[in-house]
Every structure is written in C-alpha cells, then in structure tokens.
Design an enzyme around this catalytic site. Structure first.
Site, PDB file in Angstrom:
ATOM      1  N   LYS A 132       4.520   9.177   8.768  1.00 35.36           N
ATOM      2  CA  LYS A 132       4.350   8.553  10.089  1.00 35.36           C
ATOM      3  C   LYS A 132       5.361   9.053  11.130  1.00 35.36           C
ATOM      4  O   LYS A 132       5.190  10.129  11.667  1.00 35.36           O
ATOM      5  CB  LYS A 132       4.326   7.032   9.931  1.00 35.36           C
ATOM      6  CG  LYS A 132       3.135   6.631   9.030  1.00 35.36           C
ATOM      7  CD  LYS A 132       2.719   5.194   9.049  1.00 35.36           C
ATOM      8  CE  LYS A 132       1.369   5.052   8.345  1.00 35.36           C
ATOM      9  NZ  LYS A 132       1.370   4.264   7.148  1.00 35.36           N
TER      10      LYS A 132
ATOM     11  N   TYR B  44       0.859  -1.185   0.000  1.00 36.69           N
ATOM     12  CA  TYR B  44       0.000   0.000   0.000  1.00 36.69           C
ATOM     13  C   TYR B  44       0.888   1.225   0.000  1.00 36.69           C
ATOM     14  O   TYR B  44       1.856   1.292   0.764  1.00 36.69           O
ATOM     15  CB  TYR B  44      -0.910   0.009   1.219  1.00 36.69           C
ATOM     16  CG  TYR B  44      -1.777   1.250   1.347  1.00 36.69           C
ATOM     17  CD1 TYR B  44      -2.832   1.475   0.467  1.00 36.69           C
ATOM     18  CD2 TYR B  44      -1.537   2.191   2.350  1.00 36.69           C
ATOM     19  CE1 TYR B  44      -3.627   2.612   0.589  1.00 36.69           C
ATOM     20  CE2 TYR B  44      -2.326   3.325   2.471  1.00 36.69           C
ATOM     21  CZ  TYR B  44      -3.374   3.533   1.583  1.00 36.69           C
ATOM     22  OH  TYR B  44      -4.152   4.658   1.710  1.00 36.69           O
TER      23      TYR B  44
ATOM     24  N   ASP C 161       9.210   3.161  -0.542  1.00 33.35           N
ATOM     25  CA  ASP C 161       8.169   3.774   0.281  1.00 33.35           C
ATOM     26  C   ASP C 161       8.460   3.388   1.729  1.00 33.35           C
ATOM     27  O   ASP C 161       8.089   2.303   2.177  1.00 33.35           O
ATOM     28  CB  ASP C 161       6.790   3.291  -0.170  1.00 33.35           C
ATOM     29  CG  ASP C 161       5.688   3.906   0.676  1.00 33.35           C
ATOM     30  OD1 ASP C 161       6.007   4.592   1.673  1.00 33.35           O
ATOM     31  OD2 ASP C 161       4.508   3.674   0.355  1.00 33.35           O
TER      32      ASP C 161
HETATM   33  C1  LIG Z   1       0.661   4.785   5.855  1.00 33.06           C
HETATM   34  C2  LIG Z   1       1.340   4.540   4.574  1.00 33.06           C
HETATM   35  C3  LIG Z   1       1.151   5.371   3.455  1.00 33.06           C
HETATM   36  C4  LIG Z   1       0.139   6.466   3.431  1.00 33.06           C
HETATM   37  O1  LIG Z   1       0.393   7.455   4.358  1.00 33.06           O
HETATM   38  P1  LIG Z   1      -0.827   8.447   4.769  1.00 33.06           P
HETATM   39  O2  LIG Z   1      -0.172   9.413   5.688  1.00 33.06           O
HETATM   40  O3  LIG Z   1      -1.853   7.583   5.412  1.00 33.06           O
HETATM   41  O4  LIG Z   1      -1.317   9.069   3.514  1.00 33.06           O
HETATM   42  C5  LIG Z   1       1.918   5.133   2.337  1.00 33.06           C
HETATM   43  N1  LIG Z   1       2.802   4.128   2.297  1.00 33.06           N
HETATM   44  C6  LIG Z   1       3.007   3.311   3.337  1.00 33.06           C
HETATM   45  C7  LIG Z   1       4.030   2.234   3.237  1.00 33.06           C
HETATM   46  C8  LIG Z   1       2.269   3.468   4.504  1.00 33.06           C
HETATM   47  O5  LIG Z   1       2.446   2.620   5.511  1.00 33.06           O
END
Ligand SMILES: *Cc1c(COP(=O)(O)O)cnc(C)c1O
Length: 411
Positions: free
Chosen positions: A250, A128, A222
C-alpha cells in the site's frame, strides 16, 4: 470480468447497488464517469496518504518513465526505497520488494516455515493477509482445532496447517501453543483494518511477542495497511514491539503496485540467492513503483504530517460519533491514527465476533445516504476508512454535515 470487477469488495455486494465507475481523482476526491465528484475515504484502500494525483508523484513518474519502465536488473531507485524502509521501520535491516501485499505475506510465511522447519501457522479471525492459500482459512469449531478452507480451491490438507484464534484473546493463543509444538509463525495485523478498524488491547501485542519467542515461532507483523499509516515506522513503532518479519505494501508503493517483506539480516539472508528459500519477481523493484513509493516516504518524513492526520481524523471520528448520537443511531467508532471505522452496533468492537454484531443493513443505508451527499465511504461495514493529508478541516466539516443529514434520514 467476474462481478464486473478486478477485486471483489469493489462490486458493492456489502452495501447493495451498483459500483461507481471512477474516471479521475484529485486530492481528497474521486470523480465518476457521470462527472459526479465525491469526498473519498477509501483512498484506494490505503495507499493514498498524500491524496490522489499528487503533483510531485506525477512529475516524478513522468520523468522516470521516460527512462524506461522496467529493467529486470538492479537499479538505484530500488536501493533508495530499501534504504528509506530500513531507516523507518525499526525491525527491518534487510528487505525484499515484491508487487503486492499478498506476495509479501505469502513470501514471509515461506521464510518462516523455511527457517523453523515447521509447517503450522497461526492467524487471527477477521484479519486479512491477502489471498494466498495458507491465509484463506477459517477457524474450525473449537479454539484449537485445525483450519478449514475458506474458499474452494484451497486444499484441506493445506488449510489444516493454519490455526485461527480470536484477536485480542491471549488465552486462546496460549491454548493453541500448548497443543501444537510445531508452529512456524503467528501472523497478525497489529492494528486490524480488514474487519473494520480494531485496535489491539493493552498488552496483547506484548503477549503475542513473548509467547512466540518462548516457543521459537516467528512473529510476522502484516503492516501492509499500518506501515507508514499509524506512524512512520508502522504499528511496531507506535506500540514498541519488534516482530521478526514485517510485511509492507500500500503506502510504500504510493499508489502503484508494490509489496515488501523484511526483517533482520540473519533472517533475510535465507532468501535466494543468498539462501535456499526461493522467491522472485519479474517486475519487482521496477522504477515506476519505486519512484511513487520514494516520493511518498520522503514526504512522510515530516513528523508533523502524522500529527495533522491524527488531529483531522480525531475531528472526523468525533463528529461522526456525535452526529450518530444526536440522531439516536447506535455506533461504535474505532480509530488508530488516520484509519477508522464506525460500526453500527453498541457493543465495543474488539474482535471478529463483536465486529460481526454490526447491523450491515443499516450500514448499507448509511453508505448510500452518504453517497447521495457526495461522500464515498468503503462499500462494506468491515473495512477501514482512511484520511489523507489533503482532507482539510473544511472537507471534514463538510463530511460531518453530510453525516448529520444521513444519520437523521436513517432515524
Ligand atoms: C491490503 C492488504 C493485504 C493484501 O495486499 P494486496 O496488495 O491487496 O495483495 C495484505 N494484508 C493486509 C493487512 C492488507 O491490508
């Protein structure tokens, strides 16, 4: 609000029942509106590595807020946070702050497409990367077929630029590159958290790095979840791989809304205003978010934090695995550092196909049994759990005791 929530997984559709409404949180616990307190392993889905309502963060936020909450103009705090990130994350020389992980990945992809002049993007099934159109794409029927929209509202004409291959499958990735000369980038969670915790197999990230370089495609890590989580410098430090672009979020926001993306100077200078690739943000780099991030990253400079997280998380996962085994419940527990998942299956979980073999119904029962025991796990089998520095050995022992009773109740 649709489903009563502002982000779908919170609605408990993955486990059934009604979501808790949280009134407050402190250290390793959250307390709902009925006054019940739970040991929390969601940690707001990853940011709360210092635990909830950290005293230093709260004090710093109060002090900074008194001087104004957003200027829409450069400020020193955003420079300080940028310096912390550049010093910590091996492949980042220049960084741009945004307001969420979704914005970070969306902007990283635009950068990759802009500099390569190519449109196609490769992602891995079960990873994701936020909810931007290009990333809400599922695999077509064959390994190297064009993507299909994973949500109404994503144009098929856009989804067809996204190719999806299985995680930990070098041959499938090689096949995609053999068939498509116009790949701008490969985006990957170097340790997957979003199908539950799935580590990369030995050599896989190296293979992805070599193949992308060979074909002139950019590699986007990511690290929104793994950055400052699996090591201070993220998965790229832990596995010694240098991606072209890194996305963060995060933890770097310390519980406030933040994202960031970065890479080499040469690459990042293509972003406006030094370059032609446009990306902007009204609240980007605001002093509140920068402050929470700064306090967090500075506290994480103490390397013993990661050793402690590693030990406590190992203790937790070993305890959970033993408790399941003693009750005759089959689980596979994956863990990297302080992110982990217990899958209700007996097949090793290495990709989405194997994660998907998990018994969701049993997970739902376990989730509710743990909730009754005062432990708040992710309300979905396909999410990672997180340990914070406030999860003491006593808290972990209590969790394992609770799990023993919960597993026995299932058996
Ligand atoms: C949480 C997450 C996102 C999205 O971040 P948001 O702040 O919720 O938009 C993208 N990539 C990864 C790997 C994530 O864990």
């Amino acid at each position: 609000m649709p489903g009563g929530v502002n982000s779908p997984v919170r609605a408990f559709r993955g486990v059934g029942g009604t979501p808790l409404f949280i009134r407050s949180a402190a250290g390793p616990t959250i307390t709902d509106v009925a006054g019940r307190t739970y040991i929390d392993y969601v940690g707001s889905w990853g940011p709360m590595i210092l635990g909830h309502a950290d005293a230093e963060i709260l004090a710093a936020l109060a002090a900074v807020a008194a001087s104004g909450t957003s200027f829409g103009a450069p400020n020193e705090l955003e420079v300080e946070l940028a310096e912390e990130i550049v010093a910590a994350v091996p492949s980042i020389e220049m960084v741009r702050m945004v307001n969420s992980g979704t914005e970070a990945t969306m902007s990283a992809i635009r950068l990759a497409r802009g500099v390569t002049g190519r449109d196609k993007l490769v992602k891995f099934a079960g990873c994701y990367h936020g909810h931007a159109d290009s990333l809400l794409v599922k695999a077509g029927s064959g390994v190297a077929t064009l993507g299909l929209p994973d949500s109404p509202g994503v144009p098929a004409s856009l989804a067809q630029h996204t190719l999806t291959v299985p995680f930990n499958d070098p041959a499938a990735l090689a096949e995609v590159f053999a068939e498509h000369p116009d790949i701008a980038a490969v985006i990957i969670e170097p340790v997957v958290g979003n199908m539950g915790c799935v580590p990369p197999q030995a050599g896989f990230l190296e293979f992805v790095r070599e193949l992308t370089a060979k074909h002139g495609a950019l590699l986007i890590f990511d690290e929104v979840m793994t950055g400052f989580r699996v090591a201070r410098g993220g998965a790229q430090e832990r596995y010694r791989i240098s991606p072209d672009i890194t996305c963060l979020g995060k933890i770097i926001g310390g519980g406030l809304p933040v994202g960031a993306y970065g890479g080499s100077r040469d690459l990042m200078r293509n972003i406006a205003p030094t370059g032609p690739i446009y990306q902007a943000g009204t609240l980007s780099g605001n002093p509140l978010a920068m402050t929470a991030g700064l306090v967090t990253l500075r506290r994480l400079k103490d390397r013993s934090v990661y050793e402690t997280l590693e030990q406590r998380s190992a203790l937790l996962c070993e305890g959970l695995a033993r408790a399941a085994e003693a009750a005759g419940i089959k689980t596979i527990t994956n863990r990297v550092g302080s992110m982990w998942t217990s899958f209700f299956t007996d097949v090793p979980v290495t990709n989405w196909e194997t994660a998907n073999l998990s018994n969701r119904e049993l997970y739902g029962k376990f989730f509710h049994a743990m909730l009754a025991e005062g432990v708040y796990l992710a309300p979905s089998q396909f999410e990672a759990g997180f340990v914070s520095i406030t999860h003491t050995v006593a808290i972990i022992d209590k969790t394992i005791e609770a799990a023993r009773r919960a597993f026995n109740a299932l058996a």
